[in-house]
Design a protein around this motif. Structure first.
Motif, PDB file in Angstrom:
ATOM      1  N   TYR A 100       0.725  -0.740  -0.372  1.00 24.30           N
ATOM      2  CA  TYR A 100       0.205   0.502  -0.184  1.00 24.30           C
ATOM      3  C   TYR A 100       0.764   0.903   0.074  1.00 24.30           C
ATOM      4  O   TYR A 100       0.561   2.612  -0.573  1.00 24.30           O
ATOM      5  CB  TYR A 100      -1.151   0.144   1.313  1.00 24.30           C
ATOM      6  CG  TYR A 100      -1.502   1.190   1.372  1.00 24.30           C
ATOM      7  CD1 TYR A 100      -2.857   1.748   0.720  1.00 24.30           C
ATOM      8  CD2 TYR A 100      -1.573   2.356   2.419  1.00 24.30           C
ATOM      9  CE1 TYR A 100      -3.980   3.070   0.923  1.00 24.30           C
ATOM     10  CE2 TYR A 100      -2.174   2.622   2.787  1.00 24.30           C
ATOM     11  CZ  TYR A 100      -3.924   3.780   1.630  1.00 24.30           C
ATOM     12  OH  TYR A 100      -3.856   4.586   1.951  1.00 24.30           O
ATOM     13  N   LYS A 101       1.801   1.219   0.437  1.00 24.22           N
ATOM     14  CA  LYS A 101       3.059   2.622   0.739  1.00 24.22           C
ATOM     15  C   LYS A 101       3.406   2.243  -0.159  1.00 24.22           C
ATOM     16  O   LYS A 101       3.778   3.922  -0.978  1.00 24.22           O
ATOM     17  CB  LYS A 101       4.233   2.481   1.356  1.00 24.22           C
ATOM     18  CG  LYS A 101       4.908   3.349   2.281  1.00 24.22           C
ATOM     19  CD  LYS A 101       5.570   3.239   3.178  1.00 24.22           C
ATOM     20  CE  LYS A 101       6.584   4.223   3.768  1.00 24.22           C
ATOM     21  NZ  LYS A 101       7.559   3.945   5.100  1.00 24.22           N
ATOM     22  N   ILE A 122       2.209   1.272  -3.297  1.00 23.96           N
ATOM     23  CA  ILE A 122       1.603   1.890  -4.483  1.00 23.96           C
ATOM     24  C   ILE A 122       1.076   3.808  -4.054  1.00 23.96           C
ATOM     25  O   ILE A 122       0.562   4.208  -5.077  1.00 23.96           O
ATOM     26  CB  ILE A 122       0.184   1.398  -4.260  1.00 23.96           C
ATOM     27  CG1 ILE A 122       0.193   0.084  -4.970  1.00 23.96           C
ATOM     28  CG2 ILE A 122      -1.044   1.972  -4.620  1.00 23.96           C
ATOM     29  CD1 ILE A 122      -1.149  -1.261  -4.464  1.00 23.96           C
ATOM     30  N   THR A 123       0.939   4.173  -2.610  1.00 22.16           N
ATOM     31  CA  THR A 123       0.098   5.730  -3.019  1.00 22.16           C
ATOM     32  C   THR A 123       1.605   6.094  -2.409  1.00 22.16           C
ATOM     33  O   THR A 123       1.183   7.378  -3.440  1.00 22.16           O
ATOM     34  CB  THR A 123       0.104   5.618  -1.469  1.00 22.16           C
ATOM     35  OG1 THR A 123       0.928   5.322  -0.140  1.00 22.16           O
ATOM     36  CG2 THR A 123      -1.096   4.726  -1.399  1.00 22.16           C
ATOM     37  N   LYS A 124       2.860   5.575  -2.802  1.00 25.68           N
ATOM     38  CA  LYS A 124       4.066   6.465  -3.101  1.00 25.68           C
ATOM     39  C   LYS A 124       4.275   7.645  -2.693  1.00 25.68           C
ATOM     40  O   LYS A 124       4.342   8.683  -2.453  1.00 25.68           O
ATOM     41  CB  LYS A 124       4.471   6.823  -4.995  1.00 25.68           C
ATOM     42  CG  LYS A 124       4.453   6.182  -5.342  1.00 25.68           C
ATOM     43  CD  LYS A 124       4.519   6.743  -7.247  1.00 25.68           C
ATOM     44  CE  LYS A 124       4.237   5.303  -7.729  1.00 25.68           C
ATOM     45  NZ  LYS A 124       4.357   5.441  -9.334  1.00 25.68           N
ATOM     46  N   GLY A 125       3.486   7.406  -1.042  1.00 21.43           N
ATOM     47  CA  GLY A 125       3.791   8.940  -0.242  1.00 21.43           C
ATOM     48  C   GLY A 125       4.607   8.435   0.806  1.00 21.43           C
ATOM     49  O   GLY A 125       4.997   8.036   2.102  1.00 21.43           O
ATOM     50  N   ASP A 133       6.838   9.188   3.929  1.00 21.68           N
ATOM     51  CA  ASP A 133       7.268   9.351   5.814  1.00 21.68           C
ATOM     52  C   ASP A 133       7.654  10.807   5.365  1.00 21.68           C
ATOM     53  O   ASP A 133       8.409  11.825   5.305  1.00 21.68           O
ATOM     54  CB  ASP A 133       7.747   8.958   6.632  1.00 21.68           C
ATOM     55  CG  ASP A 133       7.378   7.441   6.158  1.00 21.68           C
ATOM     56  OD1 ASP A 133       5.470   7.370   6.101  1.00 21.68           O
ATOM     57  OD2 ASP A 133       7.596   6.324   6.956  1.00 21.68           O
TER      58      ASP A 133
END
Length: 119
Positions: free
Chosen positions: A47-48, A50-53, A55
């Motif tokens: 999920y991290k 995929i979201t490429k956000g 921290d």
């Protein structure tokens, strides 16, 4: 002879049901624990990705100043919030009227028909 064979068959059926139930319950617990131990971190990692956000920490986020937001606007907002939170609603009469309800006689609740019959 036939009666004892039926009893033995019922007992052996009971053991089969018991062992089957225990195997199902403990295998489900094992699968769930393995999923929470290994599967969930993998899903969170995917999920991290995929979201490429990346921290971000609070100190890394730049503060953007809006030139149109003045002190008068902030004061108007704060006064509106204060008035909303301290708004007086309708003044209601605080007198309570208690009317005694008339109870009808019921032999089901009568104490003279008690369970104990003393002689």
């Amino acid at each position: 002879m036939i009666h004892t064979m039926l009893v033995i068959d019922q007992i052996s059926e009971g053991y089969v049901i018991l062992i089957t139930g225990l195997i199902i319950v403990f295998s489900a617990l094992l699968i769930l624990s393995l999923f929470f131990k290994f599967g969930l971190p993998v899903l969170l990692y995917i999920y991290k990705i995929i979201t490429k956000g990346p921290d971000k920490k609070i100190k890394d986020i730049p503060v953007k100043a809006d030139e149109k937001f003045t002190g008068e606007i902030a004061a108007a907002i704060s006064v509106a919030v204060h008035l909303y939170l301290h708004e007086q609603h309708d003044n209601e009469n605080a007198v309570l009227t208690i009317k005694q309800a008339r109870k009808l006689y019921s032999p089901w609740s009568s104490k003279i028909y008690g369970i104990q019959n003393r002689l």
